[in-house]
Design a protein around this motif. Structure first.
Motif, PDB file in Angstrom:
ATOM      1  N   ASP A 162       0.850  -1.189   0.000  1.00 27.57           N
ATOM      2  CA  ASP A 162       0.000   0.000   0.000  1.00 27.57           C
ATOM      3  C   ASP A 162       0.888   1.243   0.000  1.00 27.57           C
ATOM      4  O   ASP A 162       1.296   1.734   1.055  1.00 27.57           O
ATOM      5  CB  ASP A 162      -0.916  -0.014   1.222  1.00 27.57           C
ATOM      6  CG  ASP A 162      -1.969   1.081   1.180  1.00 27.57           C
ATOM      7  OD1 ASP A 162      -1.776   2.066   0.445  1.00 27.57           O
ATOM      8  OD2 ASP A 162      -2.980   0.954   1.896  1.00 27.57           O
ATOM      9  N   VAL A 163       1.199   1.767  -1.198  1.00 32.06           N
ATOM     10  CA  VAL A 163       2.100   2.918  -1.276  1.00 32.06           C
ATOM     11  C   VAL A 163       1.418   4.196  -0.803  1.00 32.06           C
ATOM     12  O   VAL A 163       2.106   5.149  -0.416  1.00 32.06           O
ATOM     13  CB  VAL A 163       2.658   3.096  -2.703  1.00 32.06           C
ATOM     14  CG1 VAL A 163       3.569   1.929  -3.073  1.00 32.06           C
ATOM     15  CG2 VAL A 163       1.556   3.267  -3.727  1.00 32.06           C
ATOM     16  N   SER A 164       0.089   4.233  -0.811  1.00 36.00           N
ATOM     17  CA  SER A 164      -0.609   5.401  -0.270  1.00 36.00           C
ATOM     18  C   SER A 164      -0.395   5.496   1.243  1.00 36.00           C
ATOM     19  O   SER A 164      -0.075   6.560   1.776  1.00 36.00           O
ATOM     20  CB  SER A 164      -2.105   5.324  -0.589  1.00 36.00           C
ATOM     21  OG  SER A 164      -2.341   5.371  -1.972  1.00 36.00           O
ATOM     22  N   LEU A 165      -0.559   4.373   1.916  1.00 38.21           N
ATOM     23  CA  LEU A 165      -0.311   4.342   3.353  1.00 38.21           C
ATOM     24  C   LEU A 165       1.153   4.650   3.648  1.00 38.21           C
ATOM     25  O   LEU A 165       1.476   5.396   4.577  1.00 38.21           O
ATOM     26  CB  LEU A 165      -0.684   2.975   3.915  1.00 38.21           C
ATOM     27  CG  LEU A 165      -0.383   2.729   5.395  1.00 38.21           C
ATOM     28  CD1 LEU A 165      -1.144   3.736   6.269  1.00 38.21           C
ATOM     29  CD2 LEU A 165      -0.745   1.297   5.786  1.00 38.21           C
ATOM     30  N   ALA A 166       2.057   4.093   2.838  1.00 38.40           N
ATOM     31  CA  ALA A 166       3.487   4.340   3.040  1.00 38.40           C
ATOM     32  C   ALA A 166       3.805   5.825   2.881  1.00 38.40           C
ATOM     33  O   ALA A 166       4.603   6.385   3.644  1.00 38.40           O
ATOM     34  CB  ALA A 166       4.296   3.504   2.054  1.00 38.40           C
ATOM     35  N   MET A 167       3.198   6.472   1.903  1.00 41.90           N
ATOM     36  CA  MET A 167       3.435   7.905   1.703  1.00 41.90           C
ATOM     37  C   MET A 167       2.929   8.711   2.892  1.00 41.90           C
ATOM     38  O   MET A 167       3.605   9.654   3.354  1.00 41.90           O
ATOM     39  CB  MET A 167       2.762   8.374   0.410  1.00 41.90           C
ATOM     40  CG  MET A 167       2.825   9.883   0.184  1.00 41.90           C
ATOM     41  SD  MET A 167       4.513  10.527   0.043  1.00 41.90           S
ATOM     42  CE  MET A 167       4.775  10.332  -1.726  1.00 41.90           C
ATOM     43  N   SER A 168       1.777   8.361   3.416  1.00 44.10           N
ATOM     44  CA  SER A 168       1.261   9.068   4.590  1.00 44.10           C
ATOM     45  C   SER A 168       2.202   8.926   5.773  1.00 44.10           C
ATOM     46  O   SER A 168       2.470   9.903   6.490  1.00 44.10           O
ATOM     47  CB  SER A 168      -0.133   8.533   4.954  1.00 44.10           C
ATOM     48  OG  SER A 168      -1.073   8.815   3.952  1.00 44.10           O
ATOM     49  N   ARG A 169       2.705   7.720   5.994  1.00 49.74           N
ATOM     50  CA  ARG A 169       3.653   7.500   7.100  1.00 49.74           C
ATOM     51  C   ARG A 169       4.934   8.284   6.876  1.00 49.74           C
ATOM     52  O   ARG A 169       5.508   8.853   7.814  1.00 49.74           O
ATOM     53  CB  ARG A 169       3.958   6.007   7.220  1.00 49.74           C
ATOM     54  CG  ARG A 169       2.797   5.165   7.728  1.00 49.74           C
ATOM     55  CD  ARG A 169       3.142   3.681   7.691  1.00 49.74           C
ATOM     56  NE  ARG A 169       4.402   3.410   8.350  1.00 49.74           N
ATOM     57  CZ  ARG A 169       5.308   2.535   7.913  1.00 49.74           C
ATOM     58  NH1 ARG A 169       5.088   1.857   6.797  1.00 49.74           N
ATOM     59  NH2 ARG A 169       6.425   2.337   8.576  1.00 49.74           N
ATOM     60  N   ASN A 196      -6.056  14.279 -15.625  1.00 54.48           N
ATOM     61  CA  ASN A 196      -5.884  13.898 -14.222  1.00 54.48           C
ATOM     62  C   ASN A 196      -4.444  13.468 -13.997  1.00 54.48           C
ATOM     63  O   ASN A 196      -4.160  12.312 -13.709  1.00 54.48           O
ATOM     64  CB  ASN A 196      -6.852  12.758 -13.865  1.00 54.48           C
ATOM     65  CG  ASN A 196      -7.005  12.575 -12.363  1.00 54.48           C
ATOM     66  OD1 ASN A 196      -6.398  13.298 -11.579  1.00 54.48           O
ATOM     67  ND2 ASN A 196      -7.790  11.601 -11.968  1.00 54.48           N
ATOM     68  N   ILE A 197      -3.542  14.411 -14.126  1.00 60.02           N
ATOM     69  CA  ILE A 197      -2.106  14.083 -14.105  1.00 60.02           C
ATOM     70  C   ILE A 197      -1.592  13.732 -12.711  1.00 60.02           C
ATOM     71  O   ILE A 197      -0.492  13.206 -12.576  1.00 60.02           O
ATOM     72  CB  ILE A 197      -1.264  15.233 -14.696  1.00 60.02           C
ATOM     73  CG1 ILE A 197      -1.398  16.500 -13.838  1.00 60.02           C
ATOM     74  CG2 ILE A 197      -1.664  15.505 -16.142  1.00 60.02           C
ATOM     75  CD1 ILE A 197      -0.449  17.615 -14.249  1.00 60.02           C
ATOM     76  N   HIS A 198      -2.385  14.000 -11.680  1.00 56.97           N
ATOM     77  CA  HIS A 198      -1.945  13.731 -10.309  1.00 56.97           C
ATOM     78  C   HIS A 198      -2.611  12.490  -9.709  1.00 56.97           C
ATOM     79  O   HIS A 198      -2.693  12.364  -8.494  1.00 56.97           O
ATOM     80  CB  HIS A 198      -2.210  14.939  -9.422  1.00 56.97           C
ATOM     81  CG  HIS A 198      -1.476  16.179  -9.838  1.00 56.97           C
ATOM     82  ND1 HIS A 198      -2.121  17.315 -10.293  1.00 56.97           N
ATOM     83  CD2 HIS A 198      -0.152  16.447  -9.892  1.00 56.97           C
ATOM     84  CE1 HIS A 198      -1.222  18.231 -10.583  1.00 56.97           C
ATOM     85  NE2 HIS A 198      -0.014  17.738 -10.352  1.00 56.97           N
ATOM     86  N   ALA A 199      -3.059  11.577 -10.548  1.00 53.45           N
ATOM     87  CA  ALA A 199      -3.828  10.431 -10.060  1.00 53.45           C
ATOM     88  C   ALA A 199      -2.954   9.306  -9.505  1.00 53.45           C
ATOM     89  O   ALA A 199      -3.457   8.445  -8.782  1.00 53.45           O
ATOM     90  CB  ALA A 199      -4.716   9.876 -11.167  1.00 53.45           C
ATOM     91  N   GLU A 200      -1.669   9.280  -9.835  1.00 50.67           N
ATOM     92  CA  GLU A 200      -0.790   8.222  -9.308  1.00 50.67           C
ATOM     93  C   GLU A 200      -0.868   8.235  -7.780  1.00 50.67           C
ATOM     94  O   GLU A 200      -0.941   9.294  -7.161  1.00 50.67           O
ATOM     95  CB  GLU A 200       0.645   8.449  -9.784  1.00 50.67           C
ATOM     96  CG  GLU A 200       1.586   7.291  -9.562  1.00 50.67           C
ATOM     97  CD  GLU A 200       2.165   7.267  -8.159  1.00 50.67           C
ATOM     98  OE1 GLU A 200       2.394   6.157  -7.637  1.00 50.67           O
ATOM     99  OE2 GLU A 200       2.386   8.361  -7.588  1.00 50.67           O
ATOM    100  N   ARG A 201      -0.881   7.049  -7.166  1.00 50.91           N
ATOM    101  CA  ARG A 201      -1.260   6.929  -5.753  1.00 50.91           C
ATOM    102  C   ARG A 201      -0.361   7.727  -4.813  1.00 50.91           C
ATOM    103  O   ARG A 201      -0.845   8.380  -3.871  1.00 50.91           O
ATOM    104  CB  ARG A 201      -1.271   5.450  -5.343  1.00 50.91           C
ATOM    105  CG  ARG A 201      -2.405   4.659  -5.972  1.00 50.91           C
ATOM    106  CD  ARG A 201      -2.297   3.192  -5.614  1.00 50.91           C
ATOM    107  NE  ARG A 201      -1.098   2.594  -6.212  1.00 50.91           N
ATOM    108  CZ  ARG A 201      -0.608   1.411  -5.873  1.00 50.91           C
ATOM    109  NH1 ARG A 201      -1.199   0.700  -4.924  1.00 50.91           N
ATOM    110  NH2 ARG A 201       0.464   0.929  -6.473  1.00 50.91           N
ATOM    111  N   ARG A 202       0.948   7.696  -5.020  1.00 46.04           N
ATOM    112  CA  ARG A 202       1.840   8.460  -4.149  1.00 46.04           C
ATOM    113  C   ARG A 202       1.605   9.957  -4.298  1.00 46.04           C
ATOM    114  O   ARG A 202       1.564  10.702  -3.305  1.00 46.04           O
ATOM    115  CB  ARG A 202       3.292   8.109  -4.471  1.00 46.04           C
ATOM    116  CG  ARG A 202       3.787   6.839  -3.801  1.00 46.04           C
ATOM    117  CD  ARG A 202       4.934   6.218  -4.539  1.00 46.04           C
ATOM    118  NE  ARG A 202       4.413   5.560  -5.755  1.00 46.04           N
ATOM    119  CZ  ARG A 202       4.960   4.496  -6.318  1.00 46.04           C
ATOM    120  NH1 ARG A 202       6.042   3.967  -5.790  1.00 46.04           N
ATOM    121  NH2 ARG A 202       4.427   3.956  -7.395  1.00 46.04           N
TER     122      ARG A 202
END
Length: 347
Positions: A162-169, A196-202
């Motif tokens: 989960d790279v979204s969670l990793a980015m938040s941490r 939507n150029i900013h859609a990548e999860r990180r």
């Protein structure tokens, strides 16, 4: 070994009809009595259907299975990205331990022959697939597992971090160190298009987190279509701004390598002038000068787990499963995490 032809002869039907009955083809139109006769004859002659032979092989540890490894990068692109090399090596090493055969298929440009997938016991697809490519994989795979990606919905087996969670941490840790001018460089996810150029999860998580913290500055978020020089060009452009970031997050370690080159060319020092932190923890990260702080994503374990999920499917599991593996922030010299007094707090 009893053959389909022998069963067909005993029942008085074609070999194709026997094959379709024993493989549970729902589109076959045949009487119930004839279908039952085929099944009972096969059982009496101890015939093992292809499905049951595959299941027996899976339950016996995987020996004799043929697994198609489908990659979304071509060979040259994959070799340029050590992270995806790691995912592939995880798949191959697990298959080798199980004595399973691996057939590599590169799904770039025109689609390969569907028979390459249909002839395999199962498919492990590495990378991101959308639209027609995704449906092509689903249509021609007996069993399908995605490695490093999970399509929308709940019909596919998948393993990823989960790279979204990793980015938040990561952002919480950086913020806790005192950083406020936090920059991000990344790539545009081709699936979402130019609107939507900013859609990548990180990237999406970075924008959301920084906005909630009251720190988001559009000048410090730069993305472009991925090229070998993206890290270099984006870092140079961002650090040339009048009020540059004091720490730079790159979407992966390959981009960090380019950022290092840009920083050194500009006469800046890491981490004194700008700190750097990234994602993936490729092997070279620890040998940079200074060593790169990065979020470790377990590439090889993702590959190994994908094979294990495929074996579960072949052994009879019917419900889709998504496995999310943990990540770890590896702090190194590119971020002065041990000396908070040196951290900049400009806004």
């Amino acid at each position: 070994m009893v053959t389909i032809k022998e069963i067909a002869s005993a029942v008085g039907v074609s070999s194709a009809t026997v094959s379709r009955v024993l493989n549970y083809d729902p589109t076959l139109s045949i009487s119930t009595s004839k279908r039952q006769a085929i099944i009972e004859t096969a059982e009496a002659l101890n015939y093992a259907t292809p499905r049951n032979r595959i299941r027996a092989a899976a339950q016996g540890g995987g020996a004799g299975l043929k697994i198609a490894l489908v990659h979304f990068l071509d060979p040259a692109q994959e070799l340029a990205d050590p992270y995806y090399v790691g995912v592939r090596l995880g798949i191959e090493s697990r298959c080798q331990a199980l004595k399973s055969e691996v057939v590599k298929v590169f799904l770039t440009g025109s689609a390969p022959e569907a028979a390459m997938l249909e002839g395999a016991s199962g498919v492990v697809a590495v990378g991101h697939y959308y639209g027609d490519e995704l449906e092509w994989l689903r249509r021609h795979s007996r069993h399908l597992v995605f490695a490093d990606y999970a399509p929308a919905g709940d019909v596919d087996d998948a393993v990823l971090s989960d790279v979204s969670l990793a980015m938040s941490r990561l952002l919480a840790a950086i913020h806790g160190m005192g950083y406020r001018r936090i920059g991000f460089i990344g790539w545009i996810d081709a699936f979402y298009g130019p609107d939507n150029i900013h859609a990548e999860r990180r990237c999406r998580t970075y924008i959301d987190w920084m906005t909630k913290a009251g720190l988001y500055d559009p000048e410090l978020c730069m993305v472009e279509r991925m090229t070998p020089d993206s890290g270099y060009t984006l870092a140079k452009a961002m650090l040339s701004k009048p009020n540059p970031p004091t720490i730079l997050i790159t979407c992966n370690d390959n981009m960090a390598l380019g950022a290092y080159r840009a920083i050194h060319e500009m006469g800046l020092k890491i981490p004194d002038d700008v700190a750097v932190v990234s994602f993936n923890d490729i092997p070279v990260a620890q040998f940079l000068g200074p060593p790169l702080s990065t979020v470790k994503i377990p590439a090889e374990l993702i590959g190994e787990t994908a094979v294990d999920l495929l074996l579960e499917r072949l052994s009879g599991r019917e419900i889709a499963k998504k496995v999310v593996l943990g990540t770890e922030i590896i702090w190194r010299g590119s971020t002065p995490f041990q000396d908070s007094g040196r951290l900049r707090q400009s806004v």
